[in-house]
Design a protein around this motif. Structure first.
Motif, short mmCIF file in Angstrom:
data_model
loop_
_atom_site.label_atom_id
_atom_site.label_comp_id
_atom_site.label_asym_id
_atom_site.label_seq_id
_atom_site.Cartn_x
_atom_site.Cartn_y
_atom_site.Cartn_z
N TYR A 37 11.62 -10.03 1.09
CA TYR A 37 12.91 -9.89 1.77
C TYR A 37 13.76 -8.72 1.28
O TYR A 37 14.88 -8.90 0.86
N TYR A 54 5.65 -18.23 16.92
CA TYR A 54 6.43 -18.82 15.82
C TYR A 54 7.41 -19.83 16.40
O TYR A 54 8.56 -19.55 16.68
N GLY A 161 15.58 -24.58 8.44
CA GLY A 161 14.71 -23.42 8.65
C GLY A 161 13.38 -23.52 7.94
O GLY A 161 12.68 -22.53 7.79
N SER A 162 13.03 -24.71 7.44
CA SER A 162 11.78 -24.91 6.71
C SER A 162 11.74 -24.09 5.41
O SER A 162 10.67 -23.83 4.88
N ASN A 166 8.57 -23.13 1.44
CA ASN A 166 8.04 -22.01 0.67
C ASN A 166 8.01 -22.28 -0.84
O ASN A 166 7.69 -21.39 -1.63
N TYR A 210 1.38 -17.88 12.03
CA TYR A 210 1.36 -17.02 10.83
C TYR A 210 0.40 -15.83 11.00
O TYR A 210 0.12 -15.12 10.03
N GLU A 290 2.11 -16.01 -0.15
CA GLU A 290 3.05 -17.06 0.28
C GLU A 290 2.34 -18.38 0.54
O GLU A 290 1.21 -18.40 1.02
N SER A 292 3.33 -21.96 2.67
CA SER A 292 4.32 -22.56 3.57
C SER A 292 3.85 -24.01 3.80
O SER A 292 2.93 -24.25 4.58
#
Ligand code: AVI
Length: 330
Positions: A37, A54, A161-162, A166, A210, A290, A292
Motif C-alpha cells: 500500500y 472482485y 472490508g474483510s 489479511n 484474486y 499475502e 486472505s
C-alpha cells in the motif's frame, strides 16, 4: 595517499528496508502485505474493488444498503462510531447516513495509518448533515487506540472490508482483543468477512477474485517488487515474476505469491537500515506476499467468542459470498 571510503548508504524508510530484508532472507521467502500500500498500490487496490471478479466490496456495500437500518435498530442506543483501518471510508458513508436518520448528530472516528486516506474520510462531513468526523492517524495494530465516547453513548466499532482476513488467526484474535479492551459491555462490533467456498460459492470464483482477467491484481502483487526497486534501489525484473493466486483449503485462505519464472539473482544495495543483499531464486520458487482468510459462520463465531464478543445478527447475500456480523461486547 588513498583514503578508503565507506560505501555510500542510501537513507531509506527503515520499516520498509527491514521488512524486506527479514522476509526475503526467510525460507520460504515472504513479504508482508502492508508493503502493497504505497501510493501506486493503494490506487491499484481501489481499481481491484471495482473489478467484476472482485465481488467482496460490492457485496458488502449491498449488505450495508439493505440492512443499515436493522443494524442500528438492533442496538437501540445513541451511538458513537469508530472504524479500524477506515481508508477513504467510502462504504462507511452508507452506514453513517442511515445512523443520522436515527439520532441527531453522529460522531465518527476513523482510525487509519494513512493521513491522505483520512483526509478523504473527513470529506464525509460535507456530504452527511449532522456528521462530525474526528480522524485519528494511527496503526491500530501497534499503536494505542483512543476512543472519544460521547456521554451516555454506546460505541459501535466498524471493522469491515474483510480487512481482518489479511491477518493470521492469532493476529486477528489479538486485534479484536485489543479493541475489546477499549470497549465496555454492551458496545458493538460490526465485522465484515469474506466467506469460504460452499455449494453456492465455487473455489474458481474465489480464485478469479484474486486473479482477474484484466491483470490488475497481478500488477498490484508485482507492485511490491516495483516498490522495492523504487525505494531500496533493488533490481527485480518484474517480467521474471509471475502472479499466482492459490486456494489453501487446509488454512481456509487465498494465498498470493510471486513465482520466479527462471533461475535469477537480485541485488538490494546496502542502505541506512540493512546490509547489501544478494538473493538467488530457483525457477518456480515463490515470494509469499499475502494471505486472505475466508470464514464460515462457525469460524466467525469462535473468533468473536475468543475476543469476548457475542454475535447478535448476521447478514449475508443469497449466494453466501460475504458476511457482515453484528456482535455485542460481553
Ligand atoms: C484489503 N484486503 C481485504 C484485500 C483482500 O481481499 O484480501 C486485499 C487484496 N488482495 C488482493 N486483492 C485484494
Amino acid at each position: 595517499m588513498t583514503v578508503a571510503l565507506a560505501p555510500e548508504l542510501t537513507v531509506v524508510d527503515e520499516a520498509v528496508a527491514t521488512a524486506a530484508h527479514l522476509g526475503l532472507t526467510s525460507t520460504p521467502k515472504t513479504l508482508p502485505p502492508w508493503l502493497f500500500y504505497d501510493e501506486k498500490g493503494s490506487q491499484l487496490f481501489e481499481e481491484i474493488t471495482a473489478l467484476p471478479e472482485y465481488y467482496l466490496t460490492r457485496t458488502e456495500r449491498a449488505l450495508f444498503a439493505a440492512h443499515a437500518d436493522e443494524i442500528f435498530l438492533e442496538l437501540i442506543a445513541s451511538l458513537t462510531v469508530i472504524e479500524l483501518g477506515a481508508g477513504t471510508a467510502t462504504k462507511t458513508g452508507i452506514l453513517l447516513n442511515a445512523l443520522t436518520r436515527f439520532q441527531q448528530g453522529v460522531l465518527y472516528q476513523p482510525i487509519d495509518i494513512s493521513p491522505s486516506a483520512l483526509f478523504e474520510a473527513h470529506t464525509l462531513e460535507a456530504d452527511i448533515p449532522g456528521l462530525t468526523v474526528l480522524p485519528q492517524t494511527a496503526n491500530y495494530i501497534t499503536d494505542p487506540i483512543h476512543i472519544h465516547r460521547e456521554p451516555g453513548h454506546k460505541v459501535i466499532a466498524l471493522y469491515i472490508g474483510s480487512s481482518i482476513g489479511n491477518f493470521s488467526p492469532a493476529e486477528a484474535r489479538a486485534i479484536l482483543l485489543k479493541l475489546r479492551a477499549q470497549l465496555q459491555p454492551g458496545d458493538a462490533l460490526l465485522l465484515g468477512t469474506d466467506l469460504a467456498p460452499s455449494p453456492s460459492k465455487s473455489v474458481e470464483a474465489l480464485l478469479a477474485a484474486y486473479d482477474d482477467a484484466a491483470g490488475v491484481t497481478a500488477s498490484f502483487n508485482r507492485n511490491i517488487l516495483a516498490r522495492l526497486n523504487r525505494e531500496l534501489d533493488a533490481n527485480f525484473d518484474l517480467s521474471r515474476f509471475a502472479h499466482r493466486a492459490r486456494w489453501n483449503s487446509n488454512e481456509s485462505r487465498i494465498e498470493m505469491h510471486l513465482e520466479s519464472t527462471c533461475s535469477q539473482t537480485v541485488q538490494i544495495p546496502a542502505n541506512s537500515a540493512c546490509p547489501a543483499l544478494t538473493l538467488h531464486f530457483a525457477p518456480g520458487e515463490t515470494i509469499h506476499t499475502e494471505n486472505s482468510y475466508k470464514f464460515t459462520s462457525a469460524s466467525i463465531a469462535s473468533l468473536l467468542a475468543d475476543a469476548h464478543f457475542t454475535p447478535a445478527r448476521r447478514f449475508t447475500d443469497p449466494a453466501n459470498l460475504f458476511a457482515v456480523t453484528l456482535a455485542e461486547a460481553t
